[in-house]
Design a protein around this motif. Structure first.
Motif, PDB file in Angstrom:
ATOM      1  N   ILE A   1      58.012  41.634   2.609  1.00 47.27           N
ATOM      2  CA  ILE A   1      57.019  42.061   3.828  1.00 47.27           C
ATOM      3  C   ILE A   1      57.462  42.621   4.814  1.00 47.27           C
ATOM      4  O   ILE A   1      58.959  42.080   5.413  1.00 47.27           O
ATOM      5  N   ARG A   2      57.038  43.695   5.004  1.00 45.41           N
ATOM      6  CA  ARG A   2      57.521  45.099   6.463  1.00 45.41           C
ATOM      7  C   ARG A   2      58.216  44.023   8.017  1.00 45.41           C
ATOM      8  O   ARG A   2      57.450  44.826   8.609  1.00 45.41           O
ATOM      9  N   ILE A   3      58.135  42.987   8.311  1.00 43.91           N
ATOM     10  CA  ILE A   3      58.314  42.589   9.113  1.00 43.91           C
ATOM     11  C   ILE A   3      59.377  41.967   9.105  1.00 43.91           C
ATOM     12  O   ILE A   3      60.612  41.220   8.820  1.00 43.91           O
ATOM     13  N   PRO A   4      60.206  43.553   9.836  1.00 47.42           N
ATOM     14  CA  PRO A   4      62.210  42.251  10.175  1.00 47.42           C
ATOM     15  C   PRO A   4      62.205  41.357  10.924  1.00 47.42           C
ATOM     16  O   PRO A   4      61.552  40.593  12.203  1.00 47.42           O
ATOM     17  N   ILE A   5      62.644  39.806  10.006  1.00 50.01           N
ATOM     18  CA  ILE A   5      62.513  38.686  11.044  1.00 50.01           C
ATOM     19  C   ILE A   5      63.323  38.922  12.193  1.00 50.01           C
ATOM     20  O   ILE A   5      62.788  37.631  12.845  1.00 50.01           O
ATOM     21  N   VAL A   6      64.825  39.087  12.200  1.00 46.57           N
ATOM     22  CA  VAL A   6      65.652  39.253  12.670  1.00 46.57           C
ATOM     23  C   VAL A   6      65.820  40.320  13.964  1.00 46.57           C
ATOM     24  O   VAL A   6      66.735  40.843  14.152  1.00 46.57           O
ATOM     25  N   LYS A   7      64.665  41.496  13.974  1.00 48.59           N
ATOM     26  CA  LYS A   7      64.631  42.536  14.586  1.00 48.59           C
ATOM     27  C   LYS A   7      65.638  43.384  14.811  1.00 48.59           C
ATOM     28  O   LYS A   7      65.762  44.367  15.497  1.00 48.59           O
TER      29      LYS A   7
ATOM     30  N   ILE B   1      52.019  35.433   3.639  1.00 48.11           N
ATOM     31  CA  ILE B   1      53.167  35.122   4.907  1.00 48.11           C
ATOM     32  C   ILE B   1      53.192  36.323   5.858  1.00 48.11           C
ATOM     33  O   ILE B   1      53.492  35.937   7.118  1.00 48.11           O
ATOM     34  N   GLU B   2      52.642  37.535   5.579  1.00 48.26           N
ATOM     35  CA  GLU B   2      52.332  38.373   6.345  1.00 48.26           C
ATOM     36  C   GLU B   2      51.411  38.383   7.553  1.00 48.26           C
ATOM     37  O   GLU B   2      51.862  38.387   8.177  1.00 48.26           O
ATOM     38  N   GLN B   3      50.274  37.790   6.927  1.00 47.88           N
ATOM     39  CA  GLN B   3      49.153  37.604   7.745  1.00 47.88           C
ATOM     40  C   GLN B   3      50.076  35.914   8.954  1.00 47.88           C
ATOM     41  O   GLN B   3      49.905  36.140  10.375  1.00 47.88           O
ATOM     42  N   GLY B   4      50.488  35.297   8.531  1.00 48.66           N
ATOM     43  CA  GLY B   4      51.336  34.194   9.070  1.00 48.66           C
ATOM     44  C   GLY B   4      52.341  34.854  10.217  1.00 48.66           C
ATOM     45  O   GLY B   4      51.871  34.589  11.665  1.00 48.66           O
ATOM     46  N   LEU B   5      53.358  35.799  10.111  1.00 49.29           N
ATOM     47  CA  LEU B   5      53.830  36.631  10.789  1.00 49.29           C
ATOM     48  C   LEU B   5      53.455  36.541  11.505  1.00 49.29           C
ATOM     49  O   LEU B   5      54.211  37.028  13.195  1.00 49.29           O
TER      50      LEU B   5
ATOM     51  N   ALA C   1      54.815  30.270   9.955  1.00 50.30           N
ATOM     52  CA  ALA C   1      53.755  31.073   8.852  1.00 50.30           C
ATOM     53  C   ALA C   1      52.761  31.257   8.251  1.00 50.30           C
ATOM     54  O   ALA C   1      51.511  31.275   7.714  1.00 50.30           O
ATOM     55  N   LEU C   2      53.426  30.221   7.705  1.00 50.86           N
ATOM     56  CA  LEU C   2      51.990  29.588   6.523  1.00 50.86           C
ATOM     57  C   LEU C   2      51.563  28.404   6.825  1.00 50.86           C
ATOM     58  O   LEU C   2      50.157  28.302   6.259  1.00 50.86           O
ATOM     59  N   ALA C   3      52.010  28.164   7.694  1.00 45.61           N
ATOM     60  CA  ALA C   3      51.169  26.855   7.900  1.00 45.61           C
ATOM     61  C   ALA C   3      50.097  27.441   8.910  1.00 45.61           C
ATOM     62  O   ALA C   3      48.702  26.896   9.042  1.00 45.61           O
ATOM     63  N   LEU C   4      50.253  28.761   9.345  1.00 46.83           N
ATOM     64  CA  LEU C   4      48.915  29.196  10.361  1.00 46.83           C
ATOM     65  C   LEU C   4      47.872  30.682   8.912  1.00 46.83           C
ATOM     66  O   LEU C   4      47.781  29.991   8.965  1.00 46.83           O
ATOM     67  N   SER C   5      48.499  30.682   7.923  1.00 43.30           N
ATOM     68  CA  SER C   5      48.307  31.756   7.055  1.00 43.30           C
ATOM     69  C   SER C   5      47.073  30.084   6.148  1.00 43.30           C
ATOM     70  O   SER C   5      46.175  30.964   5.160  1.00 43.30           O
ATOM     71  N   ASP C   6      48.275  29.127   5.799  1.00 43.44           N
ATOM     72  CA  ASP C   6      47.775  28.064   4.708  1.00 43.44           C
ATOM     73  C   ASP C   6      48.284  27.518   4.540  1.00 43.44           C
ATOM     74  O   ASP C   6      49.427  27.157   3.511  1.00 43.44           O
ATOM     75  N   PRO C   7      47.553  26.692   5.102  1.00 45.75           N
ATOM     76  CA  PRO C   7      48.666  24.564   4.694  1.00 45.75           C
ATOM     77  C   PRO C   7      48.609  23.959   4.093  1.00 45.75           C
ATOM     78  O   PRO C   7      49.983  23.134   3.828  1.00 45.75           O
TER      79      PRO C   7
END
Length: 285
Positions: free
Chosen positions: A96-102, A222-226, A47-53
């Motif tokens: 960051i309200r994206i449940p990472i394990v659903k 983090i939210e953007q990358g996820l 996620a971080l690699a995508l949003s801010d390397p």
């Protein structure tokens, strides 16, 4: 441009980029065999690699427990922690309200002593389960959830000691998530610990990345990358690759589901977005 000058310029650019790289510290695994950390590390790193390397994911040098990790998050020594949410944690830290394990952390199988399976064969409700004692971590949100549903719980802070409490018979069951339980059962099998065959506890909960309440810029990255991973399919691919085998072994559709309430779940939890949550439909796996 002269080749030597071009080389000097490139070296300066590389040095500048290296100098600009920012370490993002996360807590190390609780023990050498604790591979549960691999998934959130891979997810967060991508996620971080995508949003801010320029952000470099870095493991904190010392081993710390969950409570200490959260305290270090508050003091700025650690930048990101992943843990189950509740109202208290969301008041203290920034989720960051994206449940990472659903929500899979709310599907709980039971570790028991193998000799007690015949007892659990007779259990099919919360009332029947309440006749026995669970063991859980002292500060775990799960402990509050079980107690809120009138289940008896012995709590202790040390992770290894929780298994000792189960082994010596002080508690009769140890609820563990579908993705945690298999390796733990294998580790303690020689002590007579096994996975109960018929039941699954289920309650709504979310495992989030948390950052310091003042680190809203990091939270947004983090939210953007996820979300980028969700859009390009990487999120679901990593989830299925990591947890699909454990879900299949759990055979959830054939188990008796004991549903519990979670009064500590914040009202901001995005339960309405069905794409964020796992449901036990084996056709998907």
């Amino acid at each position: 441009m002269d080749k030597s000058l071009l080389f000097l310029v490139l070296c300066c650019v590389l040095q500048f980029n290296t100098a600009q790289a920012e370490n993002i510290y996360y807590p190390p695994p609780l023990s050498e065999w604790d591979k549960r950390q691999n998934y959130p590390i891979r997810l967060l790193g991508r996620a971080l690699a995508l949003s801010d390397p320029s952000l470099k994911l870095t493991q904190f040098a010392e081993q710390v427990g969950q409570d200490k990790a959260l305290n270090m998050l508050n003091s700025g020594q650690i930048d990101v922690v992943w843990t189950m949410t509740n109202k208290q944690r969301e008041a203290l830290y920034l989720p960051i309200r994206i449940p990472i394990v659903k929500g899979l952390s709310g599907w709980r199988l039971l570790l028991i002593k193998d000799e007690h399976q015949r007892i659990f064969d007779t259990i099919g409700s919360v009332n029947q389960l309440s006749l026995f004692k669970a063991v859980q971590g002292e500060s775990w949100p799960d402990t509050q959830i079980l107690r809120a549903n009138q289940l008896r719980v012995i709590s202790y802070e040390g992770y290894d000691q929780l298994f000792e409490i189960l082994i010596n018979g002080e508690a009769q069951y140890f609820p563990r998530s579908v993705f945690e339980i298999w390796e733990e059962a294998l580790t303690y099998s020689k002590q007579g610990i096994a996975i109960e065959k018929n039941l699954v506890l289920q309650y709504p909960t979310a495992l989030y990345f948390f950052v310091n309440s003042r680190e809203d810029v990091l939270a947004k990255k983090i939210e953007q990358g996820l979300n980028m991973m969700r859009e390009n399919g990487e999120f679901d691919d990593l989830f299925m690759h990591t947890f699909g085998p454990a879900i299949l072994k759990a055979n959830l559709l054939q188990r008796t589901v004991i549903r519990l309430e979670n009064p500590s779940l914040p009202k901001e939890t995005p339960l309405q977005d069905k794409t964020l949550w796992y449901q036990p439909n084996m056709d998907r796996w």
